[in-house]
Design an enzyme around this catalytic site. Structure first.
Site, short mmCIF file in Angstrom:
data_model
loop_
_atom_site.label_atom_id
_atom_site.label_comp_id
_atom_site.label_asym_id
_atom_site.label_seq_id
_atom_site.Cartn_x
_atom_site.Cartn_y
_atom_site.Cartn_z
N ASP A 12 0.82 -1.22 0.00
CA ASP A 12 0.00 0.00 0.00
C ASP A 12 0.85 1.27 0.00
O ASP A 12 0.33 2.38 0.09
CB ASP A 12 -0.94 0.00 1.21
CG ASP A 12 -0.19 -0.09 2.52
OD1 ASP A 12 1.06 0.00 2.50
OD2 ASP A 12 -0.84 -0.26 3.57
N GLY A 13 2.18 1.11 -0.06
CA GLY A 13 3.05 2.28 -0.17
C GLY A 13 3.66 2.72 1.15
O GLY A 13 4.47 3.66 1.17
N GLU A 14 3.28 2.08 2.26
CA GLU A 14 3.88 2.48 3.54
C GLU A 14 5.30 1.93 3.65
O GLU A 14 5.63 0.91 3.05
CB GLU A 14 3.02 1.97 4.70
CG GLU A 14 1.69 2.68 4.77
CD GLU A 14 0.84 2.23 5.95
OE1 GLU A 14 1.29 1.39 6.76
OE2 GLU A 14 -0.30 2.71 6.05
N ARG B 97 12.13 25.82 -0.89
CA ARG B 97 11.86 27.04 -1.66
C ARG B 97 10.73 27.85 -1.05
O ARG B 97 10.63 29.04 -1.27
CB ARG B 97 11.52 26.67 -3.12
CG ARG B 97 12.75 26.47 -3.98
CD ARG B 97 12.42 25.96 -5.35
NE ARG B 97 12.01 24.56 -5.32
CZ ARG B 97 11.73 23.84 -6.42
NH1 ARG B 97 11.81 24.40 -7.60
NH2 ARG B 97 11.38 22.58 -6.33
N LYS C 243 14.48 37.26 -12.66
CA LYS C 243 13.31 36.40 -12.84
C LYS C 243 12.23 36.88 -11.88
O LYS C 243 12.51 37.08 -10.70
CB LYS C 243 13.70 34.96 -12.54
CG LYS C 243 12.69 33.95 -13.06
CD LYS C 243 13.20 32.53 -12.93
CE LYS C 243 13.17 32.07 -11.50
NZ LYS C 243 13.56 30.66 -11.37
N GLY D 52 12.49 25.43 -17.31
CA GLY D 52 12.08 26.71 -17.88
C GLY D 52 13.08 27.82 -17.61
O GLY D 52 13.41 28.61 -18.51
C1 R5P Z 1 14.04 29.15 -8.22
O1 R5P Z 1 14.04 30.35 -8.40
C2 R5P Z 1 15.27 28.31 -8.37
O2 R5P Z 1 16.43 29.02 -8.11
C3 R5P Z 1 15.36 27.66 -9.75
O3 R5P Z 1 15.67 28.65 -10.71
C4 R5P Z 1 14.09 27.00 -10.12
O4 R5P Z 1 13.65 26.17 -9.09
C5 R5P Z 1 14.24 26.21 -11.40
O5 R5P Z 1 13.02 25.69 -11.72
P1 R5P Z 1 12.58 25.42 -13.20
O6 R5P Z 1 13.59 24.45 -13.79
O7 R5P Z 1 11.22 24.81 -13.07
O8 R5P Z 1 12.55 26.72 -13.92
#
Ligand code: R5P
Length: 295
Positions: free
Chosen positions: A34-36, A93, A193, A227
């Site tokens: 069951d994943g435990e 994060r 960013k 990304g």
């Molecule tokens: C967030 O700002 C971190 O420093 C990374 O840039 C981020 O977690 C990278 O995430 P992703 O590959 O989804 O852009």
């Protein structure tokens, strides 16, 4: 000192033990249908300093739970000091309440580790060290933060990127990347960013740089969707950069991330072994072992 790799860090845990000149103690563990998780320590650890090595990706919730079981069991068995080496700590994060009502996930995880009996936590390249300094002080457990960026930079220098330009894809880690750029021997810049806190969508402000065919190494803490790196690589290639390498400490690529990086023009992708991945790997075993020797 007894080194006990958890189910998620068997290879790295053994490598750390080897660096220290010890044999790792292997846990008995299995998953129920069951994943435990089932965990058992195979030998007495009473009065010992126990180092638990357990990363927390992929599948962060299960791996955190396994770590909590390990810590609490070590405590119940009378370990004198419990050191949790967490090569990648999930949820780090979310180090702020960006919007009213959000979980302060990083703080909650630290609290859970502490109440499971952990005396020292060793973390590597947490997302924003400055932002968490105050949070870390709230806990009695000692929290040690290491960075693998210098190991990564050395590796890049030895692998045809000596003298390359260093780029931080956002402001958060730019100070650290600026320091490492001195080791790389090229210039330094950072992009900006911005994250929409409601949708989670990010946009990147690419600065105009005088690259003129220069090779560039982009240093980031994490690759997840790819990304961030892809947009930075594209921005650099559009300005005539030479080879561009995407370098991170924690590789957590989701499906499609690798293609995104390749399509953007990544010439090399490098990560550490805090999480096992398909990328060229630089080990953090020595970094961790050297630190444990100072405790
Ligand atoms: C967030 O700002 C971190 O420093 C990374 O840039 C981020 O977690 C990278 O995430 P992703 O590959 O989804 O852009």
């Amino acid at each position: 000192m007894i080194i006990i790799p958890g189910p998620a860090s068997a290879v790295l845990g053994e490598a750390i033990a080897k660096e220290l000149g010890f044999e790792a103690t292997l846990l008995n563990h299995r998953l129920f249908p069951d994943g435990e998780t089932y965990i058992r320590f195979p030998e007495a650890i009473q009065g010992e300093t126990v180092v638990l090595v357990q990363t927390t990706a992929p599948n962060p919730d299960r791996k955190l739970m396994q770590l909590l079981f390990m810590a609490r069991t070590a405590k119940d068995m009378g370990a004198a000091r419990i050191i949790a080496v967490i090569p990648y700590l999930a949820y780090a994060r979310q180090d702020k309440r960006f919007l009213e009502g959000e979980s302060l996930s990083f703080d909650i995880i630290l609290g859970m580790l502490e109440s499971a009996g952990v005396n020292d936590t060793v973390l590597i390249d947490i997302h924003n060290e400055k932002a968490v300094e105050a949070l870390m002080k709230k806990h009695e457990m000692r929290i040690h933060t290491l960075t693998a960026i210098y190991y990564l930079a050395e590796y890049m220098k030895e692998n045809s990127y000596q003298g390359a330009y260093s780029l931080s894809p956002d402001l958060g880690r730019s100070e650290l990347v600026e320091k490492v750029s001195q080791l790389m021997g090229g210039g330094f810049a950072f992009f900006m960013k911005v994250r929409d806190r409601y949708t989670g969508k990010t946009t990147m402000k690419v600065k105009n740089l005088d690259l003129d065919g220069k090779d560039v190494v982009i240093f980031d803490d994490i690759i997840s969707s790819g990304g961030t790196m892809a947009r930075a690589i594209q921005g650099l290639k559009d300005q005539g950069a030479g080879k561009v390498a995407a370098v991170c400490t924690h590789a957590l690529p989701v499906p499609g991330a690798n293609e995104k990086l390749k399509n953007a023009g990544a010439d090399k992708i490098v990560a550490t072994d805090t999480v096992e991945s398909i990328y060229e790997t630089v080990s953090v075993a020595k970094l961790v072992a050297d630190f444990l020797n100072t405790l």
